[in-house]
Enzyme design. Structure first.
Site, PDB file in Angstrom:
ATOM      1  CE1 TYR A 141     141.667 -50.617 -50.671  1.00  0.00           C
ATOM      2  CE2 TYR A 141     142.525 -49.102 -49.034  1.00  0.00           C
ATOM      3  CZ  TYR A 141     142.408 -50.382 -49.523  1.00  0.00           C
ATOM      4  OH  TYR A 141     143.019 -51.430 -48.879  1.00  0.00           O
ATOM      5  CD  GLU A 195     148.122 -58.797 -45.085  1.00  0.00           C
ATOM      6  OE1 GLU A 195     148.924 -59.411 -45.807  1.00  0.00           O
ATOM      7  OE2 GLU A 195     146.962 -59.187 -44.865  1.00  0.00           O
ATOM      8  N   GLY A 208     147.613 -50.910 -46.348  1.00  0.00           N
ATOM      9  CA  GLY A 208     147.527 -50.310 -47.674  1.00  0.00           C
ATOM     10  C   GLY A 208     147.206 -48.829 -47.551  1.00  0.00           C
ATOM     11  NE  ARG A 209     141.161 -46.904 -45.973  1.00  0.00           N
ATOM     12  CZ  ARG A 209     140.240 -46.822 -46.937  1.00  0.00           C
ATOM     13  NH1 ARG A 209     140.116 -45.708 -47.621  1.00  0.00           N
ATOM     14  NH2 ARG A 209     139.439 -47.834 -47.193  1.00  0.00           N
ATOM     15  CB  CYS A 266     123.484 -37.367 -65.009  1.00  0.00           C
ATOM     16  SG  CYS A 266     124.322 -36.496 -66.333  1.00  0.00           S
ATOM     17  N   GLY A 317     144.700 -52.320 -42.173  1.00  0.00           N
ATOM     18  CA  GLY A 317     143.564 -51.638 -41.564  1.00  0.00           C
ATOM     19  C   GLY A 317     143.929 -50.503 -40.621  1.00  0.00           C
TER      20      GLY A 317
HETATM   21  C1  LIG Z   1     142.602 -54.778 -47.962  1.00  0.00           C
HETATM   22  C2  LIG Z   1     143.473 -55.659 -47.189  1.00  0.00           C
HETATM   23  C3  LIG Z   1     144.584 -55.134 -46.525  1.00  0.00           C
HETATM   24  C4  LIG Z   1     144.889 -53.658 -46.460  1.00  0.00           C
HETATM   25  O1  LIG Z   1     143.907 -52.973 -45.765  1.00  0.00           O
HETATM   26  P1  LIG Z   1     144.088 -51.387 -45.475  1.00  0.00           P
HETATM   27  O2  LIG Z   1     142.825 -51.013 -44.782  1.00  0.00           O
HETATM   28  O3  LIG Z   1     144.247 -50.734 -46.794  1.00  0.00           O
HETATM   29  O4  LIG Z   1     145.299 -51.222 -44.625  1.00  0.00           O
HETATM   30  C5  LIG Z   1     145.409 -56.018 -45.859  1.00  0.00           C
HETATM   31  N1  LIG Z   1     145.151 -57.341 -45.855  1.00  0.00           N
HETATM   32  C6  LIG Z   1     144.080 -57.872 -46.487  1.00  0.00           C
HETATM   33  C7  LIG Z   1     143.862 -59.339 -46.432  1.00  0.00           C
HETATM   34  C8  LIG Z   1     143.199 -57.049 -47.164  1.00  0.00           C
HETATM   35  O5  LIG Z   1     142.143 -57.577 -47.760  1.00  0.00           O
END
Ligand SMILES: *Cc1c(COP(=O)(O)O)cnc(C)c1O
Length: 411
Positions: free
Chosen positions: A390, A283, A285-286, A361, A247
């Site tokens: 994403y 952990e 991601g984004r 559309c 996050g």
């Molecule tokens: C989606 C998710 C992440 C990654 O979140 P980001 O906002 O992409 O950093 C990490 N842990 C869990 C459990 C998630 O569902």
């Protein structure tokens, strides 16, 4: 919104070279990704493990490019589990998700045996019962290592204004503290002998800056440490790690901004000083993969409608759903193309504000809303930035049956 995106030379070259019929296309800048991930790793203390949340972008080339910088990958389904195992064999995996099916359980437990699943994130009391039943025969090092995912109430204000809150309020994710107590009670029973509690997991919100992330991490670690003295007999010492989730913020309104990994790493180091035996894991991601992705396309139409300018590009939000999903304007750069091979006038916008729409559309197919551009003509190319997380994998590809983009890699 600002459209001042600086195109790396290699991205600009690729965007210019592809024939129009090969657009739209995705381009992943792997050297850029590797450098970014290495900088993140370097900013983190040694006692913090870095896992990449595969759901942000599970493209195998990205997973492999991240291999040296990350300690493992977080997967949230049986599909992701199998996919990541195949892409990066032998990598440590954390397996989470609020609704795991019996089939996923069977597959994941099978893989856990050969050390694929390093940590299992338990999201409900019922899940723990199912795991206990499925692992009853296991002993010693064969036991399944798990973290309990908690939905912790946070100090008022900690999550104010964050784009996506997964915790600190009613959600389908994780365990309320009372349910967590019930899990601890169960884990101390003989029928959970095949399970080994390693600590606590939480992923409470997405879009937090470094200071807010640290505030959440501190609360979570303090709360987890507070559990230790109250653990049932048999679980003593079991809270040895805390996964504080992902996050980390990505600011789509400012493509040059980055999450402050250095401040975050320094804050985590200070936090760890107070808890000498503890291991932390994150952990994201984004904030790892967003910046390496580009969606390249060309302008098909430029037109004025009821006093406002619109450009329609090849493709749209069925390939790059991020702006529609989050309600933002995707940052982009215009690459002017001088050639106009037709005898009729070239549709053009002198300068001003233009809404970049896709071919769908539906009025929801907007990639950038009233963006300022110096000039824009049919045939010009547009490179949308920050399309590495994403983006493609959350998009509704089948809608309207346009050709799907090719994926190109800068290596
Ligand atoms: C989606 C998710 C992440 C990654 O979140 P980001 O906002 O992409 O950093 C990490 N842990 C869990 C459990 C998630 O569902």
């Amino acid at each position: 919104m600002s459209t001042t995106v600086t195109l790396p030379a290699a991205v600009a070259a690729q965007a210019g070279e592809l024939p129009a019929t090969a657009l739209p296309a995705y381009l992943y800048d792997l050297p850029g990704l590797r450098a970014h991930a290495a900088a993140i790793r370097a900013a983190l203390p040694e006692r913090v493990e870095l896992y990449y949340a595969a759901k942000a972008n599970p493209d195998p080339a990205l997973l492999v490019a991240l291999r040296d910088a990350v300690d493992g990958y977080e997967v949230s389904s049986g599909g992701e589990l199998a996919h990541v195992r195949a892409a990066v064999p032998g990598a440590a995996l954390a397996f989470g998700g609020p609704g795991k099916t019996p089939e996923e359980l069977a597959v994941a437990l099978g893989q856990a045996l050969d050390t694929g699943v390093h940590r299992w994130h338990v999201e409900s009391v019922a899940e723990l019962h199912r795991l206990a039943e499925a692992t009853g025969h296991r002993t010693g090092a064969d036991r399944l290592d798990l973290l309990l995912r908690v939905n912790l109430p946070l100090d008022a204000g900690s999550l104010d204004g964050v784009p996506l809150a997964m915790g600190g309020r009613p959600t389908p994710f994780g365990l309320d503290p009372e349910q967590l107590q019930e899990c601890l009670r169960l884990l101390a029973e003989p029928r959970c002998a095949g399970l080994r509690l390693r600590g606590i997991h939480a992923h409470l919100a997405s879009g937090l800056d470094a200071a807010s992330q640290l505030a959440v991490a501190e609360q979570l670690v303090a709360w987890s440490a507070g559990l230790a003295p109250r653990l049932p007999a048999g679980l003593a010492g079991a809270i040895e790690e805390v996964n504080v989730g992902g996050g980390m913020a990505v600011d789509y309104a400012d493509p040059t901004a980055r999450f402050d990994w250095v401040a975050y790493g320094a804050g985590l180091a200070r936090l760890l000083e107070r808890y000498p035996g503890l291991r932390l894991r994150i952990e994201p991601g984004r904030a790892v993969s967003a910046y390496c992705g580009w969606y390249l396309t060309e302008v098909l139409e430029v037109k004025r409608s009821h006093g406002e300018e619109f450009a329609v590009v090849r493709g749209g939000t069925h390939h790059l759903r991020t702006p529609a999903a989050r309600g933002h304007s995707q940052p982009f750069a215009v690459l002017p193309v001088e050639a106009w091979p037709h005898p009729w006038p070239r549709p053009a916008l002198a300068s001003g504000l233009v809404t970049l729409a896709g071919q769908l559309c539906t009025p929801k197919d907007v990639l950038a809303h009233r963006a300022a551009v110096p000039a824009l003509r049919a045939g010009d190319r547009v490179a949308f930035a920050m399309a590495g997380a994403y983006a493609w994998n959350i998009s509704h590809h089948a809608f309207l049956m346009h050709p799907q983009p090719d994926f190109h890699l800068l290596r």
